[in-house]
Design a protein around this motif. Structure first.
Motif, mmCIF file in Angstrom:
data_model
loop_
_atom_site.group_PDB
_atom_site.id
_atom_site.type_symbol
_atom_site.label_atom_id
_atom_site.label_comp_id
_atom_site.label_asym_id
_atom_site.label_seq_id
_atom_site.Cartn_x
_atom_site.Cartn_y
_atom_site.Cartn_z
ATOM 1 N N PRO A 100 0.805 -1.231 0.000
ATOM 2 C CA PRO A 100 0.000 0.000 0.000
ATOM 3 C C PRO A 100 0.834 1.276 0.000
ATOM 4 C CG PRO A 100 -0.903 -1.569 1.550
ATOM 5 C CD PRO A 100 0.383 -2.146 1.067
ATOM 6 N N VAL A 101 1.997 1.244 0.656
ATOM 7 C CA VAL A 101 2.764 2.482 0.711
ATOM 8 C C VAL A 101 3.946 2.454 -0.247
ATOM 9 C CG1 VAL A 101 2.138 3.000 3.084
ATOM 10 C CG2 VAL A 101 4.134 1.601 2.642
ATOM 11 N N ASP A 103 5.871 2.698 -3.681
ATOM 12 C CA ASP A 103 5.682 3.327 -4.980
ATOM 13 C C ASP A 103 5.849 2.345 -6.128
ATOM 14 O OD1 ASP A 103 4.854 5.856 -4.763
ATOM 15 O OD2 ASP A 103 6.835 6.768 -4.671
ATOM 16 N N VAL A 135 12.985 3.694 4.647
ATOM 17 C CA VAL A 135 12.925 5.147 4.401
ATOM 18 C C VAL A 135 14.295 5.780 4.662
ATOM 19 C CG1 VAL A 135 11.447 7.156 4.651
ATOM 20 C CG2 VAL A 135 10.636 4.952 5.421
ATOM 21 N N ASP A 145 14.825 1.242 0.806
ATOM 22 C CA ASP A 145 14.066 0.458 1.774
ATOM 23 C C ASP A 145 14.639 -0.944 1.716
ATOM 24 O OD1 ASP A 145 12.161 -1.201 3.022
ATOM 25 O OD2 ASP A 145 10.701 0.426 2.854
ATOM 26 N N ARG A 148 12.649 -4.366 1.442
ATOM 27 C CA ARG A 148 11.963 -4.796 0.220
ATOM 28 C C ARG A 148 12.923 -5.449 -0.769
ATOM 29 N NH1 ARG A 148 9.168 0.998 -0.628
ATOM 30 N NH2 ARG A 148 7.691 0.951 1.106
ATOM 31 N N ARG A 210 8.379 10.206 -5.413
ATOM 32 C CA ARG A 210 7.824 9.544 -4.235
ATOM 33 C C ARG A 210 6.410 10.022 -3.895
ATOM 34 N NH1 ARG A 210 9.652 6.701 0.267
ATOM 35 N NH2 ARG A 210 8.969 7.502 2.290
ATOM 36 N N PHE A 211 5.485 9.098 -3.893
ATOM 37 C CA PHE A 211 4.085 9.307 -3.475
ATOM 38 C C PHE A 211 3.315 10.291 -4.359
ATOM 39 C CE2 PHE A 211 5.540 8.442 1.143
ATOM 40 C CZ PHE A 211 5.739 7.111 0.817
ATOM 41 N N ARG A 214 0.104 7.090 -8.340
ATOM 42 C CA ARG A 214 0.173 5.654 -8.515
ATOM 43 C C ARG A 214 0.489 5.351 -9.968
ATOM 44 N NH1 ARG A 214 1.648 2.647 -4.532
ATOM 45 N NH2 ARG A 214 0.027 2.134 -3.007
ATOM 46 N N TRP A 216 -0.237 3.051 -11.996
ATOM 47 C CA TRP A 216 -1.245 2.574 -12.951
ATOM 48 C C TRP A 216 -2.124 3.689 -13.498
ATOM 49 C CZ3 TRP A 216 -0.926 0.707 -7.886
ATOM 50 C CH2 TRP A 216 -1.837 1.230 -6.973
ATOM 51 N N TRP A 217 -1.972 4.845 -12.924
ATOM 52 C CA TRP A 217 -2.720 5.973 -13.482
ATOM 53 C C TRP A 217 -1.911 6.735 -14.524
ATOM 54 C CZ3 TRP A 217 -4.530 7.567 -7.974
ATOM 55 C CH2 TRP A 217 -5.689 6.866 -7.666
ATOM 56 N N VAL B 84 -3.186 4.959 4.556
ATOM 57 C CA VAL B 84 -1.812 5.154 4.133
ATOM 58 C C VAL B 84 -1.757 5.702 2.704
ATOM 59 C CG1 VAL B 84 -0.886 3.400 5.647
ATOM 60 C CG2 VAL B 84 -1.655 2.774 3.361
ATOM 61 N N CYS B 86 -2.805 4.632 -0.095
ATOM 62 C CA CYS B 86 -2.346 3.693 -1.113
ATOM 63 C C CYS B 86 -3.159 3.836 -2.398
ATOM 64 C CB CYS B 86 -2.438 2.266 -0.612
ATOM 65 S SG CYS B 86 -4.121 1.676 -0.401
ATOM 66 N N GLN B 87 -4.247 4.562 -2.337
ATOM 67 C CA GLN B 87 -5.076 4.871 -3.507
ATOM 68 C C GLN B 87 -5.857 3.669 -4.025
ATOM 69 O OE1 GLN B 87 -4.940 8.072 -4.649
ATOM 70 N NE2 GLN B 87 -2.899 8.849 -4.236
ATOM 71 N N ALA B 102 -1.083 12.096 -1.421
ATOM 72 C CA ALA B 102 -0.266 11.440 -0.416
ATOM 73 C C ALA B 102 0.829 12.374 0.050
ATOM 74 C CB ALA B 102 0.342 10.172 -0.997
ATOM 75 N N GLU B 111 4.940 5.593 7.055
ATOM 76 C CA GLU B 111 5.758 6.096 5.959
ATOM 77 C C GLU B 111 4.983 7.074 5.106
ATOM 78 O OE1 GLU B 111 7.629 2.972 3.860
ATOM 79 O OE2 GLU B 111 8.351 4.260 2.257
ATOM 80 N N LYS B 112 3.688 6.781 4.931
ATOM 81 C CA LYS B 112 2.908 7.533 3.962
ATOM 82 C C LYS B 112 1.532 7.783 4.562
ATOM 83 C CE LYS B 112 1.471 6.882 -0.879
ATOM 84 N NZ LYS B 112 1.236 5.836 -1.887
ATOM 85 N N PRO B 135 -6.752 -1.969 2.148
ATOM 86 C CA PRO B 135 -5.932 -2.993 2.805
ATOM 87 C C PRO B 135 -5.720 -2.704 4.289
ATOM 88 C CG PRO B 135 -4.540 -1.518 1.560
ATOM 89 C CD PRO B 135 -5.938 -1.046 1.359
#
Lengths: 537, 173, 431, 187
Positions: A100-101, A103, A135, A145, A148, A210-211, A214, A216-217, B84, B86-87, B102, B111-112, B135
């Motif tokens: 979710p967070v 990118d 972060v 990060d 990940r 960063r942020f 998204r 997919w847009w 968060v 996440c959209q 965000a 974090e976000k 989520p």
């Protein structure tokens, strides 16, 4: 030539070719992988691209194998699926539930592979996962990060093999292995964002992007970087009229898979505060916002001398304009009998070249301008043309920023009309400023320093009242009583191919890697030294 | 109320059905119908309190937990939004009514977080997909608030703070 | 000249009374329509609007709110309308509805000293025919509205109104003709007088008794002429949006809306006059009323007293039962109404005790008779107005071909049969 | 008083008659004609001819014009708007009106047909009925017969047309006629 059998189908390839690439060519899609990258040395660490080879008892990784004639490869057996799933399970053991967070979500190899090969019950509890750095900014532009990371070593290979700056490495062992920058170092070379592109997961993310959006847009438009004469191919990722990031587009002939950070971040200028959004005219209290009709009326009055006859026009082109715009300006100048001063103040807009991609010439289309017969000019030439009976027309050129005497130079003219994208130094001196579309907002051609013509495509729409420069030129021609028969860049390109020598290669169309133009007889030396424009004209 | 059916011919009905001789003049049936309506009227006049109608603003309808009412954003223990950014909700939303910006959050474990979280209630179709997509269990539609009234369109675009305190008792835990 | 002025004054007074009846009944009708519909459908119906946050009167305040709303709404005149006729139509509808009332007698002749006042605005010697003429004109307002609106739905509504009128006017005329044959007069007041007789010594000679079939035919035709359900095809919401008044808004729509109810009230008055004895109190002729005014008045006053106390008890019980349920000032309403009813009961009781109504003199007796007759007339009118509502919420709308078939193939032969049979009977009886 | 009403209604009647023949749209014309009829009825009423007045409204304004309107409104808008009058026809019309007007004027001026005072009984429904059923019985009955014949003719025409239409609609081989219809309905 060698023949291999991939999943029962015959396929022809080179003897000794990398098996991973051979299978990719045969199947039309790559094997699952994290670490393999065609421009980096093979590491073979992710173990995802397992295939069964006839006669070999155990599965082997394709990226580290070579093609042998008659080789029979199976990639879709139950055994392979099982092995890949197990390996993926390893990769994900300590991977945080961060999507979710993160990118990377949406363009993450882990997500893709999990959907294709995973879908198992997790064997490690979320609480039991090993925690690493999160972060952590490791450079001006890159965020790390470590949790990940799948330890594919792409980023470390990039810094050691491509930039040879060696900032990054893998530290610790086993479960605790993680990537990081070397102690006391930061990832601050001019190519650092390539590690973000390379990273198959969300371990390295761009601090610039960063942020913001998204992925997919985002819509992707293929384009060319306007930062220097190299002409790196790039993809503009944009959404709802805003550019969010630029990524390199592979083109082995020009930029391989890379792009410099400087060029990537140029897009910020598109949305700058000083972007020219409406026509402006000079007034006592400074530039005044007007509509197009009023701006044209002002141009008209500038063009008309006190006696009523039309004034002379001198034009300045630019190495930032596309080939079509330059050609339009040339036709315009010839049509009304204007003096063509040149495309660049000699010696301006030059910088340091590096040995990877950045060219010393920081304009994207100097070669194109030269091929269209434009030359560089000196301050004196500008002064020589200056008279109270001449109107100066400037297309996308900010030469005043490079000449301290700009004010004096221009004040001698009866008027200055600037077609530009930003409220820059030249625009500040203009009597009329007309907003035109930038490289990201219009179709066109740039010719890089090696004579390769590459296509730009309009990605975003640009400011509402900005118009394409060729349209503005056509309308200015109409003001002067001249009808030029073009409406859009495409018409101009057709005209260019039909009328000018040296552009014949465009006639058959251009693919995504561009097309190399013929060498022109009086053309400047094209090559490694092309940064120094001086000798050409 | 059950329907009473008069004879088999009425069942086979349709435009082509022939009426019996008496029915052709409709009178008897009309009088029977009027007797039914009058019976209801008289009964309800003296039993108005047993009518199923709710005196709506004074009496609130009861609804099950499945009712999708106005959205709310859940809070963490410290009162900050659980969201968060996440959209996922904005992505799944078929009405395109959620818009989230965000931001980097400075707190060590976050974090976000959403800098802004807007829902256009006029666009929302109350499908509940955002709730299912979330989520983090950060958005819910269990407030039970189903009334929408405001005197401008802008007032229906509700922001983060509104959604964080969007229950009758103000607790979004 | 002076006499003429007093005559004019009386006429204006009668017109005023007539207007008061129609316009006063209008909101009550609208209320009855909405509330009646609700109760028939097991709903509560309008009850939210209130005066001072206390008085809701079971929804009687809503017509006021309706009127206010319609007055303050934007008056939209669509493009492409025929402006003159577009504006004329709603007035035409309303005016024709009101003028029809002119020939309806609402009481026996009143004697003021030596002066005789007929309680009827216009005593035409063609009374019934006048009613037929007016109802035949009433369609023009609708046709004009439909045609001038420049809207195909309105237009279809207008056309439906026309053909419906043509089909049912004939039946209505024949039914009235039969009644004229039976009563032997066309004058409205004489018709009502006729209905004061008793047949065979016990049965009031009401139109419905002498002309039962004629009554049914007339009633059905009346429903069709007033465009009320089940014959409201010119409106036909489900297929014509709302028919001829689709394009009307604000006050002009209100006029159509009110004209529909005015038409109903007038229609109810006509039915009760022609077929239910008009102002006649059954079995009590004017003479009987005057002769026994004292006991009758006493009985009525005692009845009113009892009723008032019953209402007092009912409202008190209501107050007790629902106290605390709403939690605001609306709860006081039954209490206040109860007090009012109680006061009313006390007043009537006081009237009986102190005024001794059984000792009434003859002049007052005449007035009592008139009031009783007007009351009887109003009661009948209200009943038939209610019948319109009752039928509307019971029956579905006819299909267009059913409407036509009913009019031409069922009702027309029946009306003709009724006419000839009546003629034969009248011939037999008279000879 | 009576004179006032006479001139009022007369003037309006003439104006609306003029409007009737000058409007281009037949529906508008029809409405003005109805208005004219109403005024004529009012004129009758001032003459205490209540029956004639009511019949004027009931039959002309209320029934005949409704039919007119009904038919006219079914025509398309193009068909409905009238063309410019043919000058010859227009001339003939003007001449005819002039002749009739002249004749009437002469009749009134000559004074040979002085109608004299009438009593309050004149023009009532009883008086007219008595006249119709005594002095003018033959004419009355004849008119009744004529109307009956016309009605029977109309019914016959309508039935024949309907029968023809049904015959063309029935597909070949299918049971035709009322018997067949009956069968289907009963089944």
């Amino acid at each position: 030539m060698a023949k291999i059998i991939v999943d029962g189908k015959e396929h022809e390839c080179e003897e000794g070719q990398n098996l991973f690439q051979a299978i990719k060519a045969a199947k039309g899609r790559p094997l699952p992988h994290f670490c393999y990258h065609p421009a980096l040395p093979v590491a073979g660490v992710c173990r995802m691209c397992q295939v069964e080879i006839e006669g070999v008892p155990r599965p082997v990784i394709a990226c580290n194998a070579q093609v042998k004639d008659g080789m029979e490869v199976r990639t879709e057996t139950d055994r392979i699926a099982d092995v890949v799933q197990q390996i993926l399970n390893f990769h994900l053991l300590h991977h945080p539930v961060d999507c979710p967070v993160c990118d990377q979500a949406g363009e993450c190899a882990l997500q893709d592979q999990y959907m294709n090969y995973g879908l198992y019950e997790a064997s490690v509890d979320v609480e039991d996962k090993i925690h690493k750095d999160k972060v952590k900014p490791i450079g001006e532009l890159v965020m790390l990060d470590a949790e990940r990371c799948v330890l594919c070593a792409r980023c470390t290979r990039f810094t050691s093999e491509i930039t040879k700056t060696h900032e990054m490495g893998i530290f610790n062992r086993g479960n605790h292995a993680e990537i990081d920058v070397a102690p006391g170092r930061t990832l601050d070379n001019n190519y650092s964002l390539n590690t973000v592109d390379l990273c198959p997961v969300g371990a390295l993310t761009s601090r610039d992007f960063r942020f913001k959006r998204r992925v997919w847009w985002l819509e992707n438009t293929p384009s060319v970087c306007a930062g220097c004469a190299t002409g790196c191919n790039m993809t503009i990722d944009h959404s709802e009229g805003t550019v969010y990031r630029c990524r390199p587009r592979p083109n082995v002939e020009v930029n391989s898979y890379w792009m410099c950070d400087e060029g990537r971040l140029l897009y910020h200028r598109l949305h700058d505060e000083d972007r020219l959004r409406t026509p402006v005219v000079a007034a006592e209290e400074g530039p005044r916002t007007v509509d197009w009709d009023e701006a044209y009326a002002r141009v008209q009055s500038l063009l008309t001398a006190d006696g009523g006859e039309t004034r002379r026009v001198a034009v300045i082109a630019s190495a930032h304009a596309t080939v079509e715009e330059l050609h339009a300006l040339g036709r315009f100048a010839d049509g009304i009998g204007a003096a063509k001063i040149g495309y660049r103040l000699e010696g301006s807009e030059m910088g340091e070249a590096d040995d990877l991609l950045v060219s010393a010439d920081r304009t994207p289309n100097a070669e194109g301008a030269r091929r269209l017969g434009w030359s560089q000019f000196l301050g004196e030439e500008l002064r020589a043309q200056a008279s109270s009976d001449t109107v100066l027309l400037v297309l996308k050129n900010d030469f005043a920023a490079f000449d301290e005497n700009g004010v004096d130079l221009l004040s001698a003219y009866a008027g200055v009309v600037v077609l530009g994208t930003h409220q820059d130094a030249t625009m500040d001196l203009a009597d009329v400023g007309l907003p035109v579309l930038s490289y990201a907002e219009s179709d066109g051609l740039f010719v890089n320093e090696k004579g390769r013509a590459q296509e730009l495509h309009a990605s975003i729409a640009g400011p509402e009242s900005a118009r394409h420069a060729v349209v503005v030129l056509a309308e200015l021609g109409r003001l002067l009583g001249k009808e030029f028969g073009w409406e859009d860049p495409a018409a101009l390109r057709r005209d260019l191919v039909a009328t000018e020598a040296g552009w014949g290669a465009l006639a058959t169309g251009i693919d995504r890697t561009g097309v190399l133009l013929d060498v022109v007889s009086d053309g400047a030396a094209i090559g490694a030294e092309s940064g120094s424009e001086g000798g050409g004209e | 109320m059950a329907y009473s059916v008069h004879g088999p011919k009425a069942v086979s009905g349709g435009a082509g059905a022939r009426l019996r001789r008496g029915e052709a003049f409709y009178l008897v049936e009309i009088v029977r119908g009027m007797a039914i309506t009058m019976r209801h009227l008289l009964y309800n006049m003296f039993h108005s309190s047993t009518m199923p109608t709710l005196e709506y603003p004074d009496e609130r309808p009861e609804h099950g937990p499945w009712l999708r009412g106005r959205h709310r954003l859940m809070k963490r223990e410290d009162g900050s939004p659980r969201c968060v950014a996440c959209q996922m909700c904005a992505t799944i939303c078929p009405a395109d009514c959620i818009s989230i910006l965000a931001q980097d959050d400075d707190r060590p474990d976050v974090e976000k977080s959403p800098e802004s979280f807007e829902i256009n209630l006029l666009r929302c179709v109350y499908c509940g997909m955002c709730v299912e997509a979330c989520p983090c269990d950060a958005i819910r539609m269990d407030t039970g608030i189903f009334e929408l009234a405001a005197d401008s369109r802008e007032a229906f675009i509700v922001d983060r703070e509104f959604l964080l305190n969007n229950t009758t008792d103000g607790v979004n835990r | 000249m002076n006499e003429m002025l007093t005559e004019l004054g009386y006429t204006l007074g009668k017109i005023g009374f007539m207007l008061a009846v129609i316009l006063g009944l209008l909101p009550a009708m609208i209320w009855a329509e909405r509330k009646g519909a609700a109760y028939m459908q097991d709903r509560i119906g309008p009850n939210r609007a209130s005066i001072g946050g206390i008085f809701r009167m079971g929804g009687l305040v809503h017509p006021i709110a309706d009127v206010l709303k319609l007055v303050f709404k934007e008056d939209i005149v669509p493009a492409g309308v025929n402006r003159f006729f577009y504006h004329l139509a709603p007035f035409l509808v309303m005016v024709i509805a009101l003028t029809t009332f002119a020939v309806i007698p609402f009481g026996d002749a009143l004697y003021l000293g030596d002066k005789v006042i007929k309680l009827q605005v216009a005593d035409l010697n063609v009374g019934v025919l006048y009613i037929l003429a007016m109802t035949s004109l009433s369609v023009y307002g609708i046709v004009l509205a439909g045609w001038a609106s420049n809207n195909k739905y309105s237009f279809l509504g207008g056309i439906r109104a026309t053909s419906q009128m043509i089909s049912y006017e004939l039946n209505m005329g024949l039914a009235v003709m039969s009644l004229i044959l039976a009563t032997g007069t066309v004058r409205m007041d004489e018709m009502v007088q006729f209905q004061g007789h008793l047949l065979f010594g016990f049965l009031p000679a009401w139109g419905v008794v002498v002309q039962p079939l004629g009554f049914i035919l007339f009633l059905v035709a009346l429903f069709a002429e007033t465009n009320r359900n089940p014959f409201d095809l010119p409106e036909g919401e489900s297929e014509l949006v709302s028919g001829y008044h689709t394009e009307y808004s604000s006050l002009k729509f209100a006029l159509f809306f009110m004209a529909e109810y005015a038409n109903m009230i007038v229609g109810a008055a006509i039915v009760s006059t022609l077929f239910f004895g008009g102002w006649q109190v059954p079995w009590l002729s004017t003479d009987l009323l005057r002769a026994h005014a004292g006991p009758l008045l006493t009985g009525s006053a005692i009845g009113a007293t009892v009723l008032s106390f019953v209402f007092t008890a009912a409202t008190w019980r209501h107050y007790e039962r629902f106290r605390g349920r709403l939690g605001d000032r609306r709860e006081l309403e039954p209490l206040i109404l109860g007090i009012l009813f109680f006061a009313l009961g006390l007043a009537t009781l006081g009237y009986v005790v102190f005024q001794k109504p059984w000792t009434i003199d003859s002049a007052m007796a005449a007035h009592f008779a008139t009031v009783a007759q007007i009351g009887s007339f109003l009661l009948k009118t209200v009943f038939f107005a209610w019948l319109f509502i009752w039928v509307r919420w019971t029956l579905p709308r006819f299909r267009y071909d059913q409407l036509m078939r009913l009019g031409w193939t069922t009702m027309l032969p029946l009306a003709l049969l009724n006419f000839f049979v009546t003629a034969g009977v009248v011939l037999l009886v008279n000879s | 008083m009576q004179g006032l009403f006479f001139y009022l209604f007369g003037t309006v009647a003439v104006i609306s008659a003029l409007l009737t023949i000058t409007r281009r749209d037949p529906v508008t014309s029809a409405f003005w004609l109805i208005f004219c009829f109403l005024n004529v009825a009012a004129l009758f009423a001032t003459l205490s001819a209540h029956l004639i007045a009511v019949l004027q409204i009931l039959i002309y304004a209320g029934a005949i014009m409704v039919f007119f309107l009904f038919v006219t409104m079914f025509l398309g808008k193009e068909k409905r708007s009238a063309e410019r009058p043919n000058p010859v026809v227009f001339g003939v019309g003007v001449l005819t009106v002039g002749a009739i007007a002249g004749g009437l004027m002469r009749l009134v001026r000559s004074g040979s047909h002085d109608f004299g005072e009438v009593g309050p009984e004149h023009g009532t429904i009883e008086a007219v009925s008595r006249l119709l059923l005594s002095n003018y019985l033959f004419a009355f009955e004849l008119t009744g017969l004529l109307l009956t014949v016309a009605m029977v003719g109309a019914v016959l025409l309508a039935r024949r047309e309907a029968k023809g239409a049904r015959a063309t609609r029935t597909p070949a081989g299918a049971p035709s006629g009322p018997a067949g219809v009956e069968e289907v309905a009963d089944a």
